[in-house]
Every structure is written in C-alpha cells, then in structure tokens.
Design a protein around this motif. Structure first.
Motif, PDB file in Angstrom:
ATOM      1  N   VAL A  36      54.849  50.472  74.432  1.00 19.62           N
ATOM      2  CA  VAL A  36      55.590  51.518  74.135  1.00 19.62           C
ATOM      3  C   VAL A  36      55.738  52.348  75.490  1.00 19.62           C
ATOM      4  O   VAL A  36      55.423  51.942  76.541  1.00 19.62           O
ATOM      5  N   ALA A  37      56.436  53.543  75.374  1.00 23.75           N
ATOM      6  CA  ALA A  37      56.599  54.389  76.545  1.00 23.75           C
ATOM      7  C   ALA A  37      55.561  54.771  77.367  1.00 23.75           C
ATOM      8  O   ALA A  37      54.323  54.519  76.767  1.00 23.75           O
ATOM      9  N   LYS A  38      55.434  54.765  78.425  1.00 24.43           N
ATOM     10  CA  LYS A  38      54.518  55.286  79.457  1.00 24.43           C
ATOM     11  C   LYS A  38      53.292  56.255  78.885  1.00 24.43           C
ATOM     12  O   LYS A  38      54.037  57.296  78.107  1.00 24.43           O
ATOM     13  N   GLY A  39      52.110  56.346  79.050  1.00 23.01           N
ATOM     14  CA  GLY A  39      51.406  57.278  78.288  1.00 23.01           C
ATOM     15  C   GLY A  39      50.033  56.574  78.187  1.00 23.01           C
ATOM     16  O   GLY A  39      49.810  55.517  78.271  1.00 23.01           O
ATOM     17  N   SER A  40      49.305  57.705  77.462  1.00 21.67           N
ATOM     18  CA  SER A  40      47.708  57.244  77.429  1.00 21.67           C
ATOM     19  C   SER A  40      47.683  56.272  76.268  1.00 21.67           C
ATOM     20  O   SER A  40      46.451  55.525  76.183  1.00 21.67           O
ATOM     21  N   ARG A  41      48.572  56.046  75.402  1.00 24.71           N
ATOM     22  CA  ARG A  41      48.215  55.138  74.329  1.00 24.71           C
ATOM     23  C   ARG A  41      48.893  53.783  74.444  1.00 24.71           C
ATOM     24  O   ARG A  41      48.653  52.901  73.615  1.00 24.71           O
ATOM     25  N   ILE A  42      49.148  53.541  75.695  1.00 26.51           N
ATOM     26  CA  ILE A  42      49.699  52.176  76.125  1.00 26.51           C
ATOM     27  C   ILE A  42      48.350  51.009  76.169  1.00 26.51           C
ATOM     28  O   ILE A  42      48.506  50.009  75.743  1.00 26.51           O
ATOM     29  N   GLY A  43      47.247  51.529  76.559  1.00 31.79           N
ATOM     30  CA  GLY A  43      46.168  50.736  76.791  1.00 31.79           C
ATOM     31  C   GLY A  43      45.840  50.506  78.248  1.00 31.79           C
ATOM     32  O   GLY A  43      46.172  51.269  78.977  1.00 31.79           O
ATOM     33  N   PRO A  44      44.942  49.663  78.306  1.00 24.04           N
ATOM     34  CA  PRO A  44      44.525  48.507  77.761  1.00 24.04           C
ATOM     35  C   PRO A  44      43.635  48.583  76.658  1.00 24.04           C
ATOM     36  O   PRO A  44      42.762  49.452  76.828  1.00 24.04           O
ATOM     37  N   TRP A  45      43.689  47.783  75.638  1.00 23.21           N
ATOM     38  CA  TRP A  45      42.822  48.037  74.627  1.00 23.21           C
ATOM     39  C   TRP A  45      42.252  46.890  74.189  1.00 23.21           C
ATOM     40  O   TRP A  45      42.406  45.683  74.460  1.00 23.21           O
ATOM     41  N   ARG A  46      40.874  46.645  73.600  1.00 20.99           N
ATOM     42  CA  ARG A  46      40.273  45.766  73.104  1.00 20.99           C
ATOM     43  C   ARG A  46      40.844  45.020  71.662  1.00 20.99           C
ATOM     44  O   ARG A  46      41.031  46.153  70.769  1.00 20.99           O
ATOM     45  N   GLU A  47      40.707  43.861  71.097  1.00 19.58           N
ATOM     46  CA  GLU A  47      41.300  43.426  69.877  1.00 19.58           C
ATOM     47  C   GLU A  47      40.254  44.032  68.797  1.00 19.58           C
ATOM     48  O   GLU A  47      38.945  43.883  69.220  1.00 19.58           O
ATOM     49  N   ALA A  48      40.250  44.312  67.626  1.00 19.93           N
ATOM     50  CA  ALA A  48      39.568  44.638  66.657  1.00 19.93           C
ATOM     51  C   ALA A  48      39.399  43.444  65.540  1.00 19.93           C
ATOM     52  O   ALA A  48      40.205  42.684  65.427  1.00 19.93           O
ATOM     53  N   TYR A  49      38.124  43.339  65.116  1.00 15.76           N
ATOM     54  CA  TYR A  49      38.140  42.084  64.271  1.00 15.76           C
ATOM     55  C   TYR A  49      37.865  42.890  63.039  1.00 15.76           C
ATOM     56  O   TYR A  49      37.085  43.955  62.742  1.00 15.76           O
ATOM     57  N   TYR A  50      38.845  42.552  62.050  1.00 15.43           N
ATOM     58  CA  TYR A  50      38.826  43.403  60.738  1.00 15.43           C
ATOM     59  C   TYR A  50      39.411  42.795  59.714  1.00 15.43           C
ATOM     60  O   TYR A  50      39.884  41.528  59.716  1.00 15.43           O
ATOM     61  N   ASN A  51      39.288  43.429  58.386  1.00 15.93           N
ATOM     62  CA  ASN A  51      39.700  42.862  57.357  1.00 15.93           C
ATOM     63  C   ASN A  51      40.412  43.826  56.618  1.00 15.93           C
ATOM     64  O   ASN A  51      40.066  44.992  56.503  1.00 15.93           O
ATOM     65  N   VAL A  52      41.624  43.606  55.982  1.00 24.15           N
ATOM     66  CA  VAL A  52      42.368  44.342  55.260  1.00 24.15           C
ATOM     67  C   VAL A  52      41.677  44.282  53.696  1.00 24.15           C
ATOM     68  O   VAL A  52      41.814  43.314  53.186  1.00 24.15           O
ATOM     69  N   LEU A  53      41.021  45.417  53.212  1.00 24.56           N
ATOM     70  CA  LEU A  53      40.371  45.321  51.963  1.00 24.56           C
ATOM     71  C   LEU A  53      41.256  45.596  50.558  1.00 24.56           C
ATOM     72  O   LEU A  53      41.043  45.064  49.733  1.00 24.56           O
ATOM     73  N   ASP A  54      42.422  46.495  50.778  1.00 18.35           N
ATOM     74  CA  ASP A  54      43.338  46.814  49.786  1.00 18.35           C
ATOM     75  C   ASP A  54      44.698  46.791  50.551  1.00 18.35           C
ATOM     76  O   ASP A  54      45.001  48.245  50.847  1.00 18.35           O
ATOM     77  N   GLU A  55      45.444  45.807  50.748  1.00 22.31           N
ATOM     78  CA  GLU A  55      46.608  45.938  51.118  1.00 22.31           C
ATOM     79  C   GLU A  55      47.758  46.775  50.281  1.00 22.31           C
ATOM     80  O   GLU A  55      48.550  47.610  50.924  1.00 22.31           O
ATOM     81  N   LYS A  56      47.588  46.812  49.201  1.00 16.48           N
ATOM     82  CA  LYS A  56      48.622  47.732  48.262  1.00 16.48           C
ATOM     83  C   LYS A  56      48.115  49.041  48.652  1.00 16.48           C
ATOM     84  O   LYS A  56      49.231  49.708  48.649  1.00 16.48           O
ATOM     85  N   ALA A  57      47.082  49.554  48.795  1.00 18.11           N
ATOM     86  CA  ALA A  57      46.524  50.808  49.116  1.00 18.11           C
ATOM     87  C   ALA A  57      46.975  51.265  50.362  1.00 18.11           C
ATOM     88  O   ALA A  57      47.329  52.277  50.744  1.00 18.11           O
ATOM     89  N   TRP A  58      46.974  50.432  51.186  1.00 19.00           N
ATOM     90  CA  TRP A  58      47.192  50.494  52.472  1.00 19.00           C
ATOM     91  C   TRP A  58      48.685  50.959  52.794  1.00 19.00           C
ATOM     92  O   TRP A  58      48.951  51.719  53.723  1.00 19.00           O
ATOM     93  N   LYS A  59      49.579  50.274  52.024  1.00 19.64           N
ATOM     94  CA  LYS A  59      50.919  50.394  52.226  1.00 19.64           C
ATOM     95  C   LYS A  59      51.586  51.226  51.242  1.00 19.64           C
ATOM     96  O   LYS A  59      52.659  51.662  51.296  1.00 19.64           O
ATOM     97  N   HIS A  60      50.635  51.873  50.186  1.00 19.54           N
ATOM     98  CA  HIS A  60      51.168  52.897  49.168  1.00 19.54           C
ATOM     99  C   HIS A  60      51.971  54.194  49.692  1.00 19.54           C
ATOM    100  O   HIS A  60      51.266  54.900  50.814  1.00 19.54           O
TER     101      HIS A  60
END
Length: 189
Positions: A36-60
């Motif tokens: 993304v454009a320059k700024g504090s949100r570009i990172g660097p970041w660590r990867e997250a280890y995660y699970n999507v528990l409810d895809e339908k609700a996530w995208k509702h």
C-alpha cells in the motif's frame, strides 16, 4: 458496581453472544509488508497463524460490532464494520519485507490490532485470540433482553449501523486495562 467492571461484564456478555469468526493461535514466520502507499500500515509485520471459524459470517454483508478476546478472557478491542468483517480483518497481498517481491500466500491483517497482537504474542506465546462479530440486527435483540441502561440503544433498531456504533462508543468510553485497551484511536490513549 463500578462502571469499568460493569462495562467489562457487558462486553463479555456481548462477546459470548457474538459469532466466533477467526481464531488466532500465534504469530511468527517471515516478515512481510503490505503493498500500500507509504505510511505506518505497510509493515513489516509477522505472519499470523489463524483459522477462519465461520467463513459465511466473516463475509456476511451487514453492519456488525466485532470484539477481539484473548484466551485470558480479556476483551482487547472492539470495532465496527459498516459492510462486512472481511473488510476490517482482511486477507492482504503480502510482499517479502526485504525484497518487496510478492509472497505466494496472502496474509491476515487488521491495521489497529496488528502491533498489539505482535507485542503480546512475543510476551505471552501461549495466548490465543478470537475475533467474534454480532450483526446490528442480532445486537438489537441482545440489547432488548438486557436489564441494563445500555439496552436503550435498542431504540435505534431501524439502523443497525447506528446501534453498533453506539455500543462501540459506549464500550470505548469505559476502557481500562481489562477492557478494549487496544482501542487507542477511540479512547484517546
């Protein structure tokens, strides 16, 4: 009951009533940046280890209130999405932090929570987090069943976005180390 303890009980009740969407079980791996454009949100970041528990609700597509709770039962963050949770907790294209070459896997990201997630998981590697969401419609039903002054927000029932925004503001105004401590923008810390 003290106001901050009362708010913590309300937040935990909302969390229990909300739909589990994401489970973050750790962070590590390679460092990545956002393209993304320059700024504090570009990172660097660590990867997250995660699970999507409810895809339908996530995208509702409906205004929702979402909460980030830790395995220690502390609600760390509360936010709203006007459209869908996947717009706030998004899967972003990722780039190698050193070379800026595209990585094969997109990465989960949330602009306000990420630095806090990284910091806490370094200090407490065993902690896990769950992101839960409750739609404006369901939040109204939840509020109508309460015998607490926050139930007055249910009168906004024809405007789900206003209900979730009002509850978010109410919780943030009662922030403490045990409640929404990551909400820096909303609490002025």
């Amino acid at each position: 009951m003290r106001a901050d303890i009362e708010a913590m009980h309300v937040a935990r009740s909302i969390f229990r009533a909300a739909t589990p969407i994401l489970k973050i079980v750790g962070m590590g791996g390679r460092l990545w940046k956002r393209g993304v454009a320059k700024g504090s949100r570009i990172g660097p970041w660590r990867e997250a280890y995660y699970n999507v528990l409810d895809e339908k609700a996530w995208k509702h597509r409906e205004a929702c209130l979402y909460l980030v709770g830790g395995s220690d039962e502390i609600i760390r963050y509360v936010g709203i999405s006007r459209n869908r949770l996947a717009d706030r907790w998004r899967i972003s294209p990722a780039y190698d932090a050193l070379t800026m070459r595209p990585l094969p896997d997109k990465q989960l990201f949330h602009s306000q929570c990420w630095k806090h997630l990284e910091s806490e998981t370094r200090q407490m590697p065993q902690i896990t987090y769950e992101v839960r969401a409750i739609t404006g419609t369901d939040l109204v039903s939840f509020l109508e069943a309460l015998t607490h002054p926050i139930s007055a927000f249910a009168t906004l029932k024809d405007d789900g976005e206003s209900v979730v925004a009002a509850v978010e503001r109410w919780l943030c105004n009662r922030s403490s180390p045990e409640l929404v401590s990551w909400n820096v923008a909303m609490t002025g810390r």
